[in-house]
Design a protein around this motif. Structure first.
Motif, PDB file in Angstrom:
ATOM      1  N   UNK A   1       0.826  -1.212   0.000  1.00 19.75           N
ATOM      2  CA  UNK A   1       0.000   0.000   0.000  1.00 19.75           C
ATOM      3  C   UNK A   1       0.858   1.258   0.000  1.00 19.75           C
ATOM      4  N   UNK A   2       1.965   1.242   0.733  1.00 21.13           N
ATOM      5  CA  UNK A   2       2.844   2.406   0.797  1.00 21.13           C
ATOM      6  C   UNK A   2       3.606   2.590  -0.513  1.00 21.13           C
ATOM      7  N   UNK A   3       4.091   1.497  -1.083  1.00 22.69           N
ATOM      8  CA  UNK A   3       4.923   1.589  -2.283  1.00 22.69           C
ATOM      9  C   UNK A   3       4.104   1.835  -3.544  1.00 22.69           C
ATOM     10  N   UNK A   4       2.819   1.540  -3.514  1.00 23.59           N
ATOM     11  CA  UNK A   4       1.984   1.698  -4.710  1.00 23.59           C
ATOM     12  C   UNK A   4       0.738   2.516  -4.372  1.00 23.59           C
ATOM     13  N   UNK A   5       0.884   3.848  -4.251  1.00 21.23           N
ATOM     14  CA  UNK A   5      -0.293   4.673  -3.929  1.00 21.23           C
ATOM     15  C   UNK A   5      -1.301   4.739  -5.071  1.00 21.23           C
ATOM     16  N   UNK A   6      -0.900   4.313  -6.271  1.00 22.71           N
ATOM     17  CA  UNK A   6      -1.832   4.351  -7.389  1.00 22.71           C
ATOM     18  C   UNK A   6      -2.906   3.270  -7.270  1.00 22.71           C
ATOM     19  N   UNK A   7      -2.667   2.246  -6.459  1.00 23.74           N
ATOM     20  CA  UNK A   7      -3.679   1.218  -6.238  1.00 23.74           C
ATOM     21  C   UNK A   7      -4.767   1.795  -5.350  1.00 23.74           C
ATOM     22  N   UNK A   8      -5.997   1.560  -5.703  1.00 23.36           N
ATOM     23  CA  UNK A   8      -7.115   2.108  -4.953  1.00 23.36           C
ATOM     24  C   UNK A   8      -7.319   1.400  -3.626  1.00 23.36           C
ATOM     25  N   UNK A   9      -8.097   2.032  -2.776  1.00 23.46           N
ATOM     26  CA  UNK A   9      -8.440   1.454  -1.487  1.00 23.46           C
ATOM     27  C   UNK A   9      -9.759   0.718  -1.650  1.00 23.46           C
TER      28      UNK A   9
END
Length: 125
Positions: free
Chosen positions: A57-65
């Motif tokens: 989650x930290x390394x890929x902020x482009x992934x949605x929640x």
């Protein structure tokens, strides 16, 4: 083949002296871990999985929640009370003009302070 494919079917024998060796009690059997060690290992693996998820989650902020809660909302970074005030386009244009004027004044100051630098012109006449 039926005995191998269907282990749930019991063994039928008429020999009263027929016995089997326990696979888990033999000397060459792999060592069994106790319940406490198994619980500790399960907890460590859960912690490692949670840390991996946080790292992704930290390394890929482009992934949605992803959430299943329809009432979950997020605060807008730009609308909060402590957010820096945003400038409008007029202020941005004025700032750009002031910076261009400052750059031109700096060039004039360098030209005045260093007369040994040559003058460059693009006019051929």
């Amino acid at each position: 083949a039926v005995d191998f494919a269907h282990p749930e079917v019991g063994v039928v024998t008429s020999d009263t002296t027929a016995t089997a060796h326990c696979y888990f009690d033999r000397a060459s059997a792999p060592e069994q871990e106790d319940l406490e060690a198994a619980e500790y290992r399960r907890q460590v693996l859960e912690d490692a999985a949670a840390l991996k998820k946080l790292a992704v989650d930290y390394a890929h902020p482009e992934l949605g929640v992803v959430t299943s809660d329809p009432t979950a909302t997020a605060r807008c970074y730009f609308d909060r009370a402590s957010a820096p005030e945003q400038e409008d386009t007029e202020e941005a244009d004025y700032r750009r003009q002031v910076l261009e004027d400052a750059a031109a004044l700096k060039k004039l100051a360098v030209d005045y302070a260093h007369p040994e630098l040559g003058v460059v012109t693009s006019d051929p006449t």
